[in-house]
Design a protein around this motif. Sequence first.
Motif, mmCIF file in Angstrom:
data_model
loop_
_atom_site.group_PDB
_atom_site.id
_atom_site.type_symbol
_atom_site.label_atom_id
_atom_site.label_comp_id
_atom_site.label_asym_id
_atom_site.label_seq_id
_atom_site.Cartn_x
_atom_site.Cartn_y
_atom_site.Cartn_z
ATOM 1 N N ARG A 1 -4.366 19.402 -3.886
ATOM 2 C CA ARG A 1 -4.267 19.292 -2.544
ATOM 3 C C ARG A 1 -4.912 19.179 -1.626
ATOM 4 O O ARG A 1 -4.095 18.032 -0.059
ATOM 5 C CB ARG A 1 -3.855 20.963 -2.288
ATOM 6 N N GLU A 2 -5.989 18.230 -1.266
ATOM 7 C CA GLU A 2 -6.314 18.004 -0.122
ATOM 8 C C GLU A 2 -5.719 16.434 -0.345
ATOM 9 O O GLU A 2 -5.823 15.812 0.660
ATOM 10 C CB GLU A 2 -7.767 18.099 -0.375
ATOM 11 N N LYS A 3 -5.292 15.984 -2.420
ATOM 12 C CA LYS A 3 -5.735 13.972 -1.944
ATOM 13 C C LYS A 3 -3.602 14.271 -1.875
ATOM 14 O O LYS A 3 -3.657 13.581 -1.055
ATOM 15 C CB LYS A 3 -5.577 13.991 -3.560
ATOM 16 N N ILE A 4 -3.112 14.850 -2.002
ATOM 17 C CA ILE A 4 -1.542 14.907 -1.052
ATOM 18 C C ILE A 4 -1.444 14.949 0.147
ATOM 19 O O ILE A 4 -1.019 14.859 1.367
ATOM 20 C CB ILE A 4 -1.020 16.991 -2.222
ATOM 21 N N GLU B 1 -0.058 12.167 1.922
ATOM 22 C CA GLU B 1 1.223 12.466 2.967
ATOM 23 C C GLU B 1 1.175 11.822 4.613
ATOM 24 O O GLU B 1 1.700 11.096 5.715
ATOM 25 C CB GLU B 1 1.610 13.803 3.214
ATOM 26 N N ALA B 2 -0.424 11.926 4.856
ATOM 27 C CA ALA B 2 -0.739 11.671 6.248
ATOM 28 C C ALA B 2 -1.045 10.199 6.166
ATOM 29 O O ALA B 2 -0.475 9.682 7.527
ATOM 30 C CB ALA B 2 -1.971 12.065 6.760
ATOM 31 N N PHE B 3 -0.667 9.810 4.727
ATOM 32 C CA PHE B 3 -0.883 7.656 5.215
ATOM 33 C C PHE B 3 0.414 7.567 5.223
ATOM 34 O O PHE B 3 0.584 6.635 5.727
ATOM 35 C CB PHE B 3 -1.499 7.042 3.847
ATOM 36 N N LEU C 1 1.400 -1.239 -0.244
ATOM 37 C CA LEU C 1 0.296 0.087 0.105
ATOM 38 C C LEU C 1 0.498 0.899 0.092
ATOM 39 O O LEU C 1 0.434 2.198 -0.318
ATOM 40 C CB LEU C 1 -0.645 0.476 1.417
ATOM 41 N N VAL C 2 1.845 1.193 0.396
ATOM 42 C CA VAL C 2 2.953 2.759 0.840
ATOM 43 C C VAL C 2 3.684 2.809 -0.630
ATOM 44 O O VAL C 2 3.623 3.707 -1.131
ATOM 45 C CB VAL C 2 4.015 2.526 1.886
ATOM 46 N N GLU C 3 3.795 1.449 -0.902
ATOM 47 C CA GLU C 3 4.451 1.922 -2.148
ATOM 48 C C GLU C 3 3.557 2.206 -3.665
ATOM 49 O O GLU C 3 3.756 3.290 -4.284
ATOM 50 C CB GLU C 3 4.780 0.439 -2.958
ATOM 51 N N ILE C 4 2.049 1.926 -3.559
ATOM 52 C CA ILE C 4 1.141 2.257 -4.666
ATOM 53 C C ILE C 4 0.667 3.934 -3.744
ATOM 54 O O ILE C 4 1.097 4.639 -4.658
ATOM 55 C CB ILE C 4 -0.159 1.386 -4.528
ATOM 56 N N THR D 1 2.761 6.034 -1.971
ATOM 57 C CA THR D 1 3.876 6.974 -2.450
ATOM 58 C C THR D 1 3.943 7.218 -3.813
ATOM 59 O O THR D 1 4.414 7.649 -4.955
ATOM 60 C CB THR D 1 5.273 5.708 -2.664
ATOM 61 N N ASP D 2 3.450 6.454 -5.002
ATOM 62 C CA ASP D 2 3.474 6.525 -6.503
ATOM 63 C C ASP D 2 2.565 7.837 -6.678
ATOM 64 O O ASP D 2 2.726 8.575 -7.363
ATOM 65 C CB ASP D 2 3.703 5.400 -7.658
ATOM 66 N N GLU D 3 1.355 7.350 -6.466
ATOM 67 C CA GLU D 3 0.173 8.678 -6.369
ATOM 68 C C GLU D 3 1.038 9.504 -5.662
ATOM 69 O O GLU D 3 0.130 10.983 -6.378
ATOM 70 C CB GLU D 3 -1.027 7.950 -5.605
ATOM 71 N N LEU D 4 1.237 9.918 -4.661
ATOM 72 C CA LEU D 4 1.701 11.535 -4.109
ATOM 73 C C LEU D 4 2.511 11.713 -5.799
ATOM 74 O O LEU D 4 2.348 12.630 -5.536
ATOM 75 C CB LEU D 4 2.500 11.505 -2.930
ATOM 76 N N GLU D 5 3.203 10.941 -5.984
ATOM 77 C CA GLU D 5 4.474 11.540 -6.610
ATOM 78 C C GLU D 5 3.405 12.370 -8.204
ATOM 79 O O GLU D 5 3.837 13.412 -8.723
ATOM 80 C CB GLU D 5 5.409 10.700 -7.490
ATOM 81 N N ASN D 6 2.390 11.231 -8.450
ATOM 82 C CA ASN D 6 1.994 11.264 -10.214
ATOM 83 C C ASN D 6 1.057 12.443 -9.769
ATOM 84 O O ASN D 6 0.510 13.168 -10.566
ATOM 85 C CB ASN D 6 1.247 10.307 -10.048
ATOM 86 N N THR D 7 0.451 12.712 -8.202
ATOM 87 C CA THR D 7 -0.837 13.707 -7.932
ATOM 88 C C THR D 7 -0.155 15.198 -8.037
ATOM 89 O O THR D 7 -0.464 16.153 -8.246
ATOM 90 C CB THR D 7 -0.807 14.023 -6.612
ATOM 91 N N ARG D 8 1.621 14.762 -7.397
ATOM 92 C CA ARG D 8 2.237 16.540 -7.536
ATOM 93 C C ARG D 8 2.451 16.291 -9.118
ATOM 94 O O ARG D 8 2.687 17.852 -9.504
ATOM 95 C CB ARG D 8 3.575 16.266 -6.675
ATOM 96 N N ALA D 9 2.612 16.250 -9.949
ATOM 97 C CA ALA D 9 3.224 16.487 -11.096
ATOM 98 C C ALA D 9 1.697 16.657 -11.943
ATOM 99 O O ALA D 9 1.602 17.343 -12.805
ATOM 100 C CB ALA D 9 3.405 14.428 -11.744
ATOM 101 N N ALA D 10 0.493 16.098 -11.477
ATOM 102 C CA ALA D 10 -0.742 16.495 -11.963
ATOM 103 C C ALA D 10 -1.196 18.058 -11.263
ATOM 104 O O ALA D 10 -1.667 18.383 -12.371
ATOM 105 C CB ALA D 10 -2.104 15.807 -11.424
#
Length: 105
Positions: free
Chosen positions: A94-97, A101-103, A52-55, A57-66
């Motif tokens: 912003r809320e998703k990030i 980050e909290a997760f 879950l952390v791997e996913i 982490t990828d999604e955080l990078e993806n969201t920052r790029a979005a």
Amino acid sequence: SKLPAHVKDEVVEQQALGEYLYRTYRTTVNVVRFNRLVEGAKGDRQKIRPALVEIATDELENTRAAARVYEAAPWLNHNLRLDVGMPDSMGMIREKIRLLEAFLA
């Protein structure tokens, strides 16, 4: 060779649309993977936490790029749609990030 301004504008617009679609598809894959893992764990998230952390982490990078896509192409903001009432895309980003980050903390 130098492109005429109207062609250059079209290329920039098409690149923004392509990036937007890529980020959306990547999010979809991450959400499906995450949900399948959680459903398969039957409540025992500790054993699947590394995946879950791997996913996430990828999604955080993806969201920052979005976020960068929306900053560069504000006309993509969902809140500009007239057919449905949608919240501001950057507010959702912003809320998703914040949640990701909290997760991951």
